[in-house]
Design a protein around this motif. Structure first.
Motif, mmCIF file in Angstrom:
data_model
loop_
_atom_site.group_PDB
_atom_site.id
_atom_site.type_symbol
_atom_site.label_atom_id
_atom_site.label_comp_id
_atom_site.label_asym_id
_atom_site.label_seq_id
_atom_site.Cartn_x
_atom_site.Cartn_y
_atom_site.Cartn_z
ATOM 1 N N LEU A 1 -11.957 -2.859 9.911
ATOM 2 C CA LEU A 1 -11.021 -1.754 9.736
ATOM 3 C C LEU A 1 -11.171 -1.154 8.339
ATOM 4 C CD1 LEU A 1 -7.708 -3.052 11.368
ATOM 5 C CD2 LEU A 1 -9.450 -1.575 12.370
ATOM 6 N N GLN A 2 -11.301 -2.008 7.339
ATOM 7 C CA GLN A 2 -11.451 -1.519 5.968
ATOM 8 C C GLN A 2 -12.732 -0.719 5.807
ATOM 9 O OE1 GLN A 2 -9.012 -1.742 3.465
ATOM 10 N NE2 GLN A 2 -10.358 -0.145 2.672
ATOM 11 N N LEU A 3 -13.808 -1.166 6.448
ATOM 12 C CA LEU A 3 -15.057 -0.396 6.399
ATOM 13 C C LEU A 3 -14.856 0.988 6.998
ATOM 14 C CD1 LEU A 3 -17.707 -3.078 7.409
ATOM 15 C CD2 LEU A 3 -17.470 -1.955 5.184
ATOM 16 N N GLY A 4 -14.126 1.058 8.104
ATOM 17 C CA GLY A 4 -13.834 2.349 8.725
ATOM 18 C C GLY A 4 -13.004 3.238 7.820
ATOM 19 N N ILE A 5 -12.017 2.659 7.176
ATOM 20 C CA ILE A 5 -11.172 3.408 6.239
ATOM 21 C C ILE A 5 -12.015 3.934 5.082
ATOM 22 C CG2 ILE A 5 -9.305 3.182 4.537
ATOM 23 C CD1 ILE A 5 -8.076 1.075 6.562
ATOM 24 N N ASP A 6 -12.853 3.068 4.524
ATOM 25 C CA ASP A 6 -13.709 3.475 3.403
ATOM 26 C C ASP A 6 -14.681 4.583 3.827
ATOM 27 O OD1 ASP A 6 -12.419 1.570 1.860
ATOM 28 O OD2 ASP A 6 -14.046 0.103 1.997
ATOM 29 N N ALA A 7 -15.258 4.444 5.012
ATOM 30 C CA ALA A 7 -16.184 5.467 5.514
ATOM 31 C C ALA A 7 -15.456 6.793 5.716
ATOM 32 C CB ALA A 7 -16.832 5.009 6.815
ATOM 33 N N PHE A 8 -14.237 6.734 6.265
ATOM 34 C CA PHE A 8 -13.460 7.957 6.443
ATOM 35 C C PHE A 8 -13.177 8.620 5.103
ATOM 36 C CE2 PHE A 8 -9.289 9.954 6.182
ATOM 37 C CZ PHE A 8 -9.496 11.044 7.012
ATOM 38 N N ARG A 9 -12.744 7.833 4.134
ATOM 39 C CA ARG A 9 -12.437 8.389 2.812
ATOM 40 C C ARG A 9 -13.658 9.070 2.202
ATOM 41 N NH1 ARG A 9 -9.143 3.271 0.338
ATOM 42 N NH2 ARG A 9 -7.154 3.655 1.388
ATOM 43 N N TRP A 10 -14.812 8.423 2.313
ATOM 44 C CA TRP A 10 -16.042 8.993 1.758
ATOM 45 C C TRP A 10 -16.386 10.294 2.463
ATOM 46 C CZ3 TRP A 10 -20.629 10.481 3.851
ATOM 47 C CH2 TRP A 10 -21.635 10.830 2.943
ATOM 48 N N LEU A 11 -16.364 10.274 3.783
ATOM 49 C CA LEU A 11 -16.719 11.458 4.558
ATOM 50 C C LEU A 11 -15.739 12.596 4.308
ATOM 51 C CD1 LEU A 11 -18.471 12.875 6.620
ATOM 52 C CD2 LEU A 11 -17.214 11.676 8.428
ATOM 53 N N ASN A 12 -14.470 12.284 4.286
ATOM 54 C CA ASN A 12 -13.451 13.301 4.051
ATOM 55 C C ASN A 12 -13.592 13.897 2.652
ATOM 56 O OD1 ASN A 12 -11.094 14.661 5.167
ATOM 57 N ND2 ASN A 12 -9.948 13.598 3.582
ATOM 58 N N ARG A 13 -13.870 13.035 1.689
ATOM 59 C CA ARG A 13 -14.045 13.510 0.309
ATOM 60 C C ARG A 13 -15.274 14.415 0.198
ATOM 61 N NH1 ARG A 13 -14.377 9.591 -4.959
ATOM 62 N NH2 ARG A 13 -14.696 11.227 -6.478
ATOM 63 N N ALA A 14 -16.359 14.025 0.848
ATOM 64 C CA ALA A 14 -17.568 14.854 0.833
ATOM 65 C C ALA A 14 -17.299 16.201 1.496
ATOM 66 C CB ALA A 14 -18.710 14.135 1.551
ATOM 67 N N ASP A 15 -16.608 16.183 2.632
ATOM 68 C CA ASP A 15 -16.274 17.414 3.348
ATOM 69 C C ASP A 15 -15.411 18.321 2.478
ATOM 70 O OD1 ASP A 15 -16.062 19.244 5.467
ATOM 71 O OD2 ASP A 15 -14.428 18.143 6.427
ATOM 72 N N GLU A 16 -14.388 17.763 1.856
ATOM 73 C CA GLU A 16 -13.511 18.559 0.988
ATOM 74 C C GLU A 16 -14.270 19.134 -0.205
ATOM 75 O OE1 GLU A 16 -10.290 15.953 -0.044
ATOM 76 O OE2 GLU A 16 -9.254 16.297 1.861
ATOM 77 N N GLU A 17 -15.152 18.340 -0.792
ATOM 78 C CA GLU A 17 -15.911 18.805 -1.955
ATOM 79 C C GLU A 17 -16.844 19.958 -1.569
ATOM 80 O OE1 GLU A 17 -17.125 19.219 -5.835
ATOM 81 O OE2 GLU A 17 -15.462 18.037 -5.066
ATOM 82 N N ILE A 18 -17.509 19.830 -0.437
ATOM 83 C CA ILE A 18 -18.404 20.900 0.023
ATOM 84 C C ILE A 18 -17.606 22.170 0.278
ATOM 85 C CG2 ILE A 18 -19.847 21.641 1.966
ATOM 86 C CD1 ILE A 18 -20.737 18.635 2.143
ATOM 87 N N ARG A 19 -16.478 22.040 0.986
ATOM 88 C CA ARG A 19 -15.657 23.220 1.301
ATOM 89 C C ARG A 19 -15.067 23.838 0.031
ATOM 90 N NH1 ARG A 19 -15.613 23.674 6.580
ATOM 91 N NH2 ARG A 19 -15.968 21.833 7.838
ATOM 92 N N SER A 20 -14.704 23.015 -0.932
ATOM 93 C CA SER A 20 -14.175 23.520 -2.196
ATOM 94 C C SER A 20 -15.241 24.326 -2.937
ATOM 95 C CB SER A 20 -13.700 22.355 -3.062
ATOM 96 O OG SER A 20 -13.324 22.803 -4.332
ATOM 97 N N ARG A 21 -16.458 23.833 -2.963
ATOM 98 C CA ARG A 21 -17.541 24.537 -3.652
ATOM 99 C C ARG A 21 -17.864 25.864 -2.962
ATOM 100 N NH1 ARG A 21 -21.160 21.232 -7.148
ATOM 101 N NH2 ARG A 21 -19.948 19.376 -7.604
ATOM 102 N N ILE A 22 -17.788 25.860 -1.629
ATOM 103 C CA ILE A 22 -18.012 27.113 -0.902
ATOM 104 C C ILE A 22 -16.906 28.095 -1.235
ATOM 105 C CG2 ILE A 22 -18.038 28.160 1.407
ATOM 106 C CD1 ILE A 22 -19.351 25.499 2.387
ATOM 107 N N TYR A 23 -15.663 27.634 -1.193
ATOM 108 C CA TYR A 23 -14.510 28.498 -1.477
ATOM 109 C C TYR A 23 -14.597 29.092 -2.883
ATOM 110 C CZ TYR A 23 -9.715 29.980 -2.288
ATOM 111 O OH TYR A 23 -8.611 30.714 -2.613
ATOM 112 N N LYS A 24 -15.029 28.283 -3.844
ATOM 113 C CA LYS A 24 -15.126 28.747 -5.227
ATOM 114 C C LYS A 24 -16.375 29.589 -5.477
ATOM 115 C CE LYS A 24 -12.554 24.814 -7.030
ATOM 116 N NZ LYS A 24 -12.645 23.537 -7.754
ATOM 117 N N GLY A 25 -17.218 29.724 -4.457
ATOM 118 C CA GLY A 25 -18.423 30.530 -4.599
ATOM 119 C C GLY A 25 -19.555 29.834 -5.320
ATOM 120 N N LYS A 26 -19.469 28.536 -5.484
ATOM 121 C CA LYS A 26 -20.509 27.791 -6.192
ATOM 122 C C LYS A 26 -21.730 27.544 -5.311
ATOM 123 C CE LYS A 26 -17.434 25.482 -9.421
ATOM 124 N NZ LYS A 26 -16.960 24.208 -9.950
#
Length: 129
Positions: free
Chosen positions: A17-42
């Motif tokens: 379960l912890q591995l799943g939680i960690d994987a979700f956090r990593w994936l979600n963080r990567a997704d948010e970072e990519i979308r943030s960079r797109i939004y900011k025009g970077k």
């Protein structure tokens, strides 16, 4: 000895379960970072990257049926499974993300992308009532 074996199975389940939680956090963080960079025009939106993120979210769900069986077994044995609530929240989030991705057809996504481009270029009008 049997109780010890069952307790060890519960710990294995909790670790998974912890591995799943960690994987979700990593994936979600990567997704948010990519979308943030797109939004900011970077960076420019890239459909291949967006598709890959969607595939990773879908892949995250792959072992969930087995995990649910493991959880059920531990709960039936009377164990209090650590991280259960957090894992269930992660699973609910991923299921919602995947459902949203599946419901967005290519024409709707293209319209959304076009609207974003027009907004950034100052080509949109404000609505007034």
């Amino acid at each position: 000895m049997e109780q010890h074996g069952q307790a060890m199975e519960c710990r294995d389940c909790e670790s998974f379960l912890q591995l799943g939680i960690d994987a979700f956090r990593w994936l979600n963080r990567a997704d948010e970072e990519i979308r943030s960079r797109i939004y900011k025009g970077k960076v420019q939106f890239n459909q291949d990257v967006d598709d890959a993120i969607g595939i990773l979210y879908e892949a995250w769900l792959g072992p969930c049926d087995v995990v649910q069986q493991c959880i059920k077994k531990q709960v039936e044995r009377g164990f209090d499974v650590e991280n259960l609530t957090e894992f269930q929240a992660c699973e609910a989030n991923v299921r919602a993300i995947v459902a949203d991705n599946r419901s967005l057809t290519a024409p709707i996504a293209a319209l959304g992308d076009q609207a974003i481009k027009e907004h950034r270029a100052g080509q949109t009008s404000e609505w007034t009532t």
